[in-house]
Design a protein around this motif. Structure first.
Motif, PDB file in Angstrom:
ATOM      1  N   ARG A  10      56.463  40.355  69.017  1.00 49.92           N
ATOM      2  CA  ARG A  10      57.087  41.567  68.474  1.00 49.92           C
ATOM      3  C   ARG A  10      58.371  41.898  69.242  1.00 49.92           C
ATOM      4  N   LEU A  11      58.298  41.839  70.571  1.00 47.07           N
ATOM      5  CA  LEU A  11      59.466  42.106  71.408  1.00 47.07           C
ATOM      6  C   LEU A  11      60.553  41.063  71.165  1.00 47.07           C
ATOM      7  N   SER A  30      52.747  48.337  74.396  1.00 44.62           N
ATOM      8  CA  SER A  30      53.945  47.504  74.514  1.00 44.62           C
ATOM      9  C   SER A  30      53.658  46.281  75.391  1.00 44.62           C
ATOM     10  N   PHE A  31      54.411  45.251  75.163  1.00 42.64           N
ATOM     11  CA  PHE A  31      54.294  44.038  75.961  1.00 42.64           C
ATOM     12  C   PHE A  31      54.522  44.350  77.435  1.00 42.64           C
ATOM     13  N   ARG A  56      60.638  51.387  71.988  1.00 41.81           N
ATOM     14  CA  ARG A  56      59.243  51.518  72.430  1.00 41.81           C
ATOM     15  C   ARG A  56      58.911  50.480  73.505  1.00 41.81           C
ATOM     16  N   GLU A  57      59.381  49.258  73.305  1.00 38.20           N
ATOM     17  CA  GLU A  57      59.121  48.206  74.290  1.00 38.20           C
ATOM     18  C   GLU A  57      59.832  48.501  75.605  1.00 38.20           C
ATOM     19  N   ALA A  95      52.259  40.958  71.235  1.00 40.29           N
ATOM     20  CA  ALA A  95      53.244  41.933  71.702  1.00 40.29           C
ATOM     21  C   ALA A  95      54.529  41.236  72.143  1.00 40.29           C
TER      22      ALA A  95
END
Length: 117
Positions: free
Chosen positions: A36-37, A18-19, A10-11, A33
Motif C-alpha cells: 500500500r505504501l 500503517s506500515f 496516513r503512512e 501495508a
C-alpha cells in the motif's frame, strides 16, 4: 492522486495500521501495508514527475521512509520471515522511489515496469 496522497499522509504520520507504525512498534514487516505504501509512493512520483515544487510534508516523508526503514530493519534481531532477497528488493525500491520523487524522473529506461514485490 487524492487517494495516494491520503494513503501517504496516513503512512508518513504512522497512524494505526500503517506500515511504519507496525514496523517500529511491533517489529512486523506487513507485506500488505508495505505494498500500500509503495504503490502510493509510486503514484506520487508519477503525479509530481518533472514538476517544480513538492509538498514539504511529502518530501519529508519520502526522505524519512527511504532512510528509516533500512536503518530500523538492519538490526540483526529484526524478524525477517521472508527470504533476504525480498527485503533487499523492498529497500532498493524505497531508495529508487525517493530518488525518482526528488529528481523528477526515475533512473530506468522506458518502458519500465515496476514489478510487484
Amino acid at each position: 492522486m487524492a487517494d495516494a496522497a491520503t494513503v501517504l499522509r496516513r503512512e508518513f504520520e504512522a497512524v494505526d495500521g500503517s506500515f511504519l507504525l507496525q514496523l517500529r512498534t511491533d517489529l512486523v514487516w506487513d507485506r500488505v501495508a508495505f505494498t500500500r505504501l509503495e504503490r502510493a509512493m509510486r503514484a506520487a512520483c508519477e503525479r509530481h514527475e518533472g514538476q517544480d515544487g513538492l509538498p514539504r510534508w511529502m518530501a519529508e516523508g519520502f526522505y524519512e521512509v527511504s532512510h528509516f526503514v533500512a536503518e530500523w530493519t538492519a538490526h540483526p534481531h529484526f524478524p525477517r520471515p521472508e527470504p533476504a532477497e525480498y527485503y533487499e528488493n523492498c529497500l532498493e525500491r524505497l531508495r529508487d522511489l525517493a530518488d525518482w520523487f526528488f529528481r523528477g524522473f526515475h533512473a530506468y529506461q522506458e518502458p519500465h515496469v515496476w514489478p510487484d514485490l
